[in-house]
Design an enzyme around this catalytic site. Sequence first.
Site, PDB file in Angstrom:
ATOM      1  N   SER A 266      83.482 -13.718  23.910  1.00 13.10           N
ATOM      2  CA  SER A 266      82.555 -14.342  22.876  1.00 13.10           C
ATOM      3  C   SER A 266      83.041 -14.415  21.732  1.00 13.10           C
ATOM      4  O   SER A 266      84.234 -14.056  21.521  1.00 13.10           O
ATOM      5  CB  SER A 266      81.203 -13.866  23.144  1.00 13.10           C
ATOM      6  OG  SER A 266      80.279 -14.803  22.592  1.00 13.10           O
ATOM      7  N   ASN A 267      82.048 -14.674  20.819  1.00 13.24           N
ATOM      8  CA  ASN A 267      82.630 -14.768  19.323  1.00 13.24           C
ATOM      9  C   ASN A 267      81.381 -14.095  18.451  1.00 13.24           C
ATOM     10  O   ASN A 267      80.230 -13.873  19.102  1.00 13.24           O
ATOM     11  CB  ASN A 267      83.130 -15.841  18.803  1.00 13.24           C
ATOM     12  CG  ASN A 267      82.184 -16.761  19.016  1.00 13.24           C
ATOM     13  OD1 ASN A 267      80.872 -16.907  18.503  1.00 13.24           O
ATOM     14  ND2 ASN A 267      82.662 -17.832  19.970  1.00 13.24           N
ATOM     15  N   TYR A 268      81.495 -13.918  17.228  1.00 15.16           N
ATOM     16  CA  TYR A 268      80.483 -13.211  16.406  1.00 15.16           C
ATOM     17  C   TYR A 268      79.429 -14.130  15.718  1.00 15.16           C
ATOM     18  O   TYR A 268      78.673 -13.902  15.076  1.00 15.16           O
ATOM     19  CB  TYR A 268      81.315 -12.856  15.133  1.00 15.16           C
ATOM     20  CG  TYR A 268      81.808 -11.297  15.553  1.00 15.16           C
ATOM     21  CD1 TYR A 268      81.499 -10.226  15.880  1.00 15.16           C
ATOM     22  CD2 TYR A 268      83.257 -11.565  15.256  1.00 15.16           C
ATOM     23  CE1 TYR A 268      81.876  -9.250  16.059  1.00 15.16           C
ATOM     24  CE2 TYR A 268      83.859 -10.190  15.441  1.00 15.16           C
ATOM     25  CZ  TYR A 268      83.248  -9.068  16.056  1.00 15.16           C
ATOM     26  OH  TYR A 268      84.005  -8.071  16.282  1.00 15.16           O
TER      27      TYR A 268
ATOM     28  N   ALA B 112      79.643 -22.423  18.059  1.00 17.03           N
ATOM     29  CA  ALA B 112      81.186 -21.635  18.138  1.00 17.03           C
ATOM     30  C   ALA B 112      81.457 -21.528  19.345  1.00 17.03           C
ATOM     31  O   ALA B 112      81.377 -20.558  19.842  1.00 17.03           O
ATOM     32  CB  ALA B 112      81.176 -20.380  17.344  1.00 17.03           C
TER      33      ALA B 112
END
Length: 409
Positions: free
Chosen positions: A216-218, A283
């Site tokens: 995943s991402n932030y 995102a």
Amino acid sequence: MKLNDKNILLGVCGGIAAYKIPLLIRLLKKQGANVRVVVTRAATRFVTELTLSTLSQEPVCQDIFPDGSSTDEWTRHIAIGEWADAYVIAPATANTIAKLAAGICDDMLSASFITLRPNKPKLLFPAMDGEMFESASVQRNLSWLSEQGCIVVNPESGQLASGQCGTGRMPEPETITDVIEQAVTITQNDSVLRGKSVVITAGPTREKIDDVRFISNYSSGKMGFALAKAAAAKGAEVTLITGPVHLHTPEGVTRLNVESSEEMQNAVREHHTSCDIFIGAAAVADYRPVEAISGKFRKEHETMEISLVKNPDILAGFSEQKKAHQLAIGFSLETAGNLDHAKAKLKQKKLDLIAYNTFDGKTSGFEVDTNMLTLIDNSLSIQELPLLSKQKAAEKMLDAIEKLLNSSK
Ligand code: CTP
């Protein structure tokens, strides 16, 4: 009568300028408004409840829990907030301004400020001694409130109650009435977004490695949620398709929770034909494991390899099939100085508008509450926005979308 049948909630604080409020009520009533007054305890030292209720023809509220409160009385702070078409706080004192900025709601005035519906104008008329008004804390609180969308009308200069001259005088009731009329008319004026179906993706996606791990991402989802809130405030019908985030759904917004990019894409596809405007603020993870391992992967080897495959571009997929009346809006997160990448992405993905989002890891980008955007539309006209709260930046983006809609009429 410019305020015919408009519900004006008038919040009166304890300042000497409160002596002008009875006249203001008369002017508002003359313009056809229904007026209800809420007062702070201190306000009643300057103007009596009897005067205010006689002129407004409504009981004046002060406490959330009045003596002998009946069932409908203790929920009145909610009912009043929902009733109002505009909330006018005049005079707004330094103490109340600080409470409103901090979200304190320990009396009827501050509690109903929070319950006001999001698309209704909030107007503040600060009035106090000049040095108090110029003080760092008052200025900080006012600028925060104004960033949140409150209309702050600065006081006028002249002789103050202290006998000194300075900036702190509340405008005359005639001026206040004009400002209220303007604010109510602008909100009344239908935004081109009213009734339009706006679909927004937000947050990160999670791409499963196995049943307990993911890529995943932030992304926090804050920008997408701010856009949803701002679009709903303009009367749009908003569907927010979001990856896993810890945010409350803005009022009036339909939320669909998804996890993977595939789920997000399917949800967007379901709304493709009904949607007038698609905003890709998510995102989306660029890659996903070719195949998710079923169960829990055990760490038996020193190294491991995961084969990844590129995810479909949800935004580009929407643009590819969009009809002439539909708009596709996207983001381009870049380190500073990469405006050309954003312009290229606008073309590549056939977008109507792109927000070039500079990423510096501190004030702009993921997780933080502020953002620095440059908006580029399909005719390559560029609007550079300063560092703003994500909410304010979202409002500016929607203004630009409204412009696009108006120019395509
Ligand atoms: N987007 C999408 N689906 C993807 C990837 C991106 O809908 N699979 C959307 C995002 O919501 C955003 C825009 O496309 O509006 C971002 O495009 P992208 O090409 O991913 O830009 P960057 O993340 O800036 O990537 P890069 O510079 O690595 O190409």
